[in-house]
Enzyme design. Structure first.
Site, PDB file in Angstrom:
ATOM      1  N   PHE A 137       0.854  -1.196   0.000  1.00 45.27           N
ATOM      2  CA  PHE A 137       0.000   0.000   0.000  1.00 45.27           C
ATOM      3  C   PHE A 137       0.880   1.233   0.000  1.00 45.27           C
ATOM      4  O   PHE A 137       1.768   1.369   0.837  1.00 45.27           O
ATOM      5  CB  PHE A 137      -0.926   0.025   1.228  1.00 45.27           C
ATOM      6  N   ASP A 222       9.173   2.778   1.491  1.00 43.56           N
ATOM      7  CA  ASP A 222       8.003   3.475   2.012  1.00 43.56           C
ATOM      8  C   ASP A 222       7.943   3.201   3.517  1.00 43.56           C
ATOM      9  O   ASP A 222       7.536   2.122   3.939  1.00 43.56           O
ATOM     10  CB  ASP A 222       6.746   2.969   1.300  1.00 43.56           C
ATOM     11  N   LYS A 251       2.519   9.922   8.386  1.00 45.70           N
ATOM     12  CA  LYS A 251       1.918   9.406   9.611  1.00 45.70           C
ATOM     13  C   LYS A 251       2.570   9.983  10.883  1.00 45.70           C
ATOM     14  O   LYS A 251       2.334  11.134  11.192  1.00 45.70           O
ATOM     15  CB  LYS A 251       1.908   7.875   9.589  1.00 45.70           C
TER      16      LYS A 251
END
Ligand code: PLP
Length: 401
Positions: A137, A222, A251
């Protein structure tokens, strides 16, 4: 007083989410309260965002202090908080340069564009293939969902960006066979988050590095979910001892304030010359001031060591619950990114566990239909872990019965 409720969501919001019934109105540390004052333990942490807990007093001060000074300038000017945060990120990591965005997806968008630009500039336009992995993702922009390995997120949005291959994660042989001179980047999460909390093996991480070196491809990590302390390292790559060329963070980077960043070595960063890429809000002074304070707090060795200790406590508790109720096949992940994998009997029921936990005043997450995910704040206390896991046990008992 406000006149909104969960029903308002269905009335006025685009139906792309299906939020739970409760609307939290206040948070402190690892606790949340709804408008009736009902208290919840939060092991969801805003999906691995609120790494320092809700309304961390030092982040609140940093925000308030900057709010009285300067909020936004655009990139026609630079600003002190952006530069200070940039220095900290560069000093603490493999990277020489930083690009700011407002979210994880945007940080990845920058990384993927950078890889294409670097390859075409240095090796010609045929070198444009991005290798990525199934179940990965990377965000929800059209480029990032296309690089991501979950077809359900691209269906109906065609035509998609081209030149992207999805391989099996942790499969060394498949990777070796797929990489070629046309490969411009290999993109991966050190621990697949949304895909089910699956860590890369040490051998896989090393193989990616080796092949990127051999074929002049950009190794993009990532670390939007794994970075900023989540695994007990500042960034997960540090635990592998394998340095990427480009890394993305978001995040926990802002501890709840929206910010994303792409970190890169000079050699690659040089390809994003003046005018090639940009963002109006990227490097926003308010966001960077908060992130800069969050960085100081998260990079403290005592905090990072605490993550490893807290993980051990979660594992012990989950093991005890499993011995009693036999619901998991395994507990995996790194640090406070914890995945409890449901066994055959409970396949597809992660959401049921989430809903049952909420009834016990505990917020947890799922990572796909078969994995229960815990991503609590990194400053969650032992007492809160005990309390939350007691609630979780009650939820498990209800489902098993
Ligand atoms: C959450 C996440 C993203 C997307 O970040 P947004 O801020 O939602 O755009 C990308 N990659 C990974 C690994 C993530 O966990």
């Amino acid at each position: 007083m406000t006149n909104v409720s969960r029903e308002t969501f269905d009335e006025v919001m685009v139906p792309n989410y299906s939020p739970l019934k409760i609307i939290p109105v206040k948070g402190k540390g690892a606790k949340l309260w709804d408008k009736d004052g009902k208290e919840f333990i939060d092991f969801a942490g805003g999906i691995a965002v609120n790494a320092l807990g809700h309304c961390n007093p030092e982040l609140v001060s940093a925000l308030k202090e900057q709010a009285d000074k300067l909020w936004h300038l655009s990139n026609v000017f630079t600003n002190e908080p952006a530069l200070e945060l940039g220095q900290k990120l560069v000093n603490a990591t493999f990277a020489d340069k930083v690009f700011y965005a407002n979210s994880g997806g945007e940080a990845n968008e920058a990384a993927f564009k950078l890889a294409r630009k670097y390859a075409s500039e240095n090796f010609g336009s045929d070198k444009n293939e991005i290798i990525s992995f199934k179940q990965s993702f990377h965000g929800r922009t059209l480029f990032t969902v296309s690089v991501g390995g979950q077809p359900k997120y691209t269906e109906g949005f065609e035509p998609l960006p081209q030149g992207i291959t999805h391989l099996e994660y942790n499969n060394l042989e498949m990777l070796e066979n797929a990489v070629s001179d046309k490969t411009c980047a290999i993109v991966l999460e050190p621990v697949q988050g949304e895909g089910g909390i699956i860590p890369a093996t040490q051998a896989f991480m090393q193989k990616v590095r080796e092949l990127c070196d051999k074929f002049n491809a950009v190794m993009v990590l990532d670390e939007i979910q794994t970075g900023m302390g989540r695994t007990g390292e500042l960034f997960a790559y540090m635990g592998y001892g394998v340095e990427p060329d480009v890394l993305t963070s978001a995040k926990a980077l802002g501890g709840g304030f929206p910010i994303g960043a792409m970190l890169a070595k000079d050699k690659f960063a040089a390809s994003l010359k003046v005018g090639t890429h940009g963002s109006t809000y990227g490097g926003n002074a308010l966001a960077c001031a908060v992130a800069s304070k969050a960085f100081d707090l998260i990079s403290a060795p005592s905090l990072l060591n605490g993550v490893k200790e807290k993980r051990a406590l979660y594992e012990t508790k989950l093991q005890m619950i499993n011995e009693k109720y036999n619901v998991f096949d395994e507990v995996r992940g790194q640090g406070l990114l914890i995945g409890a994998v449901l066994n055959e009997k409970y396949l597809g029921r992660a959401r049921d566990f989430m809903v049952a936990s909420l009834e016990e005043n505990l917020m947890i997450l799922m990572a796909g239909p078969n994995v229960i995910r815990f991503a609590p704040s990194l400053v969650v206390t032992e007492a809160e872990i005990e309390q939350g896991m007691a609630a979780f046990e009650k939820a498990v008992a209800k489902i098993v019965e």
